[in-house]
Write an enzyme that holds these catalytic residues in place. Structure first.
Site, PDB file in Angstrom:
ATOM      1  N   HIS A 118       5.723   4.540 -19.105  1.00 45.01           N
ATOM      2  CA  HIS A 118       5.203   4.082 -20.397  1.00 45.01           C
ATOM      3  C   HIS A 118       6.272   3.677 -21.398  1.00 45.01           C
ATOM      4  CE1 HIS A 118       5.267   8.550 -21.966  1.00 45.01           C
ATOM      5  NE2 HIS A 118       6.346   8.238 -21.279  1.00 45.01           N
ATOM      6  N   HIS A 119       7.544   3.796 -21.041  1.00 45.51           N
ATOM      7  CA  HIS A 119       8.607   3.352 -21.957  1.00 45.51           C
ATOM      8  C   HIS A 119       8.985   1.885 -21.733  1.00 45.51           C
ATOM      9  CE1 HIS A 119       8.940   7.369 -23.356  1.00 45.51           C
ATOM     10  NE2 HIS A 119       9.494   7.850 -22.254  1.00 45.51           N
ATOM     11  N   ALA A 120       8.423   1.244 -20.720  1.00 42.01           N
ATOM     12  CA  ALA A 120       8.727  -0.167 -20.465  1.00 42.01           C
ATOM     13  C   ALA A 120       7.963  -1.049 -21.454  1.00 42.01           C
ATOM     14  CB  ALA A 120       8.359  -0.542 -19.037  1.00 42.01           C
ATOM     15  N   GLN A 159       6.372   9.853 -26.545  1.00 38.20           N
ATOM     16  CA  GLN A 159       5.432   8.804 -26.937  1.00 38.20           C
ATOM     17  C   GLN A 159       5.456   7.636 -25.955  1.00 38.20           C
ATOM     18  OE1 GLN A 159       6.247   5.788 -29.735  1.00 38.20           O
ATOM     19  NE2 GLN A 159       4.306   5.956 -30.821  1.00 38.20           N
ATOM     20  N   ASN A 161       5.799   4.522 -26.040  1.00 32.92           N
ATOM     21  CA  ASN A 161       6.212   3.466 -26.975  1.00 32.92           C
ATOM     22  C   ASN A 161       6.052   2.069 -26.392  1.00 32.92           C
ATOM     23  OD1 ASN A 161       8.301   4.192 -25.176  1.00 32.92           O
ATOM     24  ND2 ASN A 161       9.921   3.620 -26.606  1.00 32.92           N
TER      25      ASN A 161
END
Length: 299
Positions: A118-120, A159, A161
């Site tokens: 989910h940080h990509a 998070q 992000n």
């Protein structure tokens, strides 16, 4: 329940951080040993196409990643050395989540033993995430008409992000992230709903917030598909987590999400996300609990 797993998930190891890649193979074995899953429940994904990956990412970025042409500053932010093996792993991982979404539509729930990247962002990777598997799969479902309104429930300690940035201007996708306030990423994006938790948040505080929040999000957004990021780095034992959930508290978290989806008959795809407790056995127990809860509720 169908579970995406490929031995390539176990490689490569990041150059500057001991990431427990071996947990993927061990989780596969644990699920079989307990009888939570049978061998026929597992499937090995193909590689996602550049076209499908580009539904959530800038095509130029995807092509540079696949072609091993990422600039050095981007590679440093990601934390991996570029290699054909890394590309194969990431493309396989993303397709596993797309395939899992198909299975979830048929069976109610499906898993990717890896995933939760989910940080990509749309145009770059960071935090050991190159392509955002659930964002790509969500965009794929929307494009193909298999879903019209999607809720992404991200309960990793960090998070989501990249997911927030990718869907910042798409009303069909509601992004919800409940995470440690003082943890990475230190500059947060704005999800549709963010709950920032103080250090050492306990089971009682965490679960009360989740139980109060989830039904409201379902009623307000009315999704017809859910993606769930179930990282177990919320545990008090986690080296990088900052929260203080117990093993049972983490399982109760999963139970709340799955019961909310099941009672509303909304299919859910689950990617396993992070977990960095010093003992690999702790990580495996917490991840296995996610599957145990799903088996109890959906099967």
């Amino acid at each position: 329940m169908k579970i995406a797993f490929d031995p390539i998930y176990t490689y490569p190891v990041p150059e500057n951080h001991r990431f427990p890649m071996e947990k993927y193979a061990l989780l596969h074995e644990q699920l079989l040993w307990e009888g939570v899953a049978e061998e026929e429940d597992f499937f090995a994904p193909a590689k996602v196409s550049i076209a499908d990956a580009s539904l959530a990412h800038d095509r130029g970025y995807v092509e540079a990643f696949v072609g091993l042409h990422l600039p050095e500053r981007t590679r440093i932010r990601i934390g991996f050395v570029q290699s054909p093996q890394l590309v194969a792993r990431e493309l396989t991982l993303v397709q596993g989540t797309i395939d899992g979404a198909h299975y979830a539509l048929e069976e109610g729930i499906a898993f990717n033993i890896a995933g939760g990247t989910h940080h990509a962002y749309s145009d770059r990777g960071e935090g050991f995430c190159m392509l955002n598997d659930q964002a790509v799969a969500a965009a794929y479902l929307l494009k193909t008409g298999r879903a019209k309104r999607i809720l992404i429930v991200d309960l990793d300690v960090h998070q989501g992000n990249g997911t927030a940035e990718i869907f910042a201007h798409r009303e069909e996708v509601f992004t919800f992230s409940m995470h440690a306030r003082d943890n990475y990423p230190f500059v947060k994006e704005q999800s549709d709903k963010d709950i920032e938790l103080p250090k050492q948040t306990t089971n009682k505080e965490y679960l009360s917030l989740l139980e109060a929040t989830l039904p409201v999000l379902f009623e307000q957004h009315r999704p017809d598909f859910v993606f769930y990021q179930s990282g177990v780095d919320v545990l008090g034992s986690d080296r990088f987590g900052l929260l203080n959930l117990s093993i049972e508290g983490c399982a109760q978290r999963d139970r709340i999400v799955f019961e909310e989806c099941q009672k509303r008959r909304i299919p859910v795809q689950c990617s396993m996300g992070g977990g960095y407790s010093p003992k690999l056995s702790t990580i495996l127990e917490a991840h296995t609990n996610t599957f145990r809860e799903a088996q109890r509720i959906f099967c």
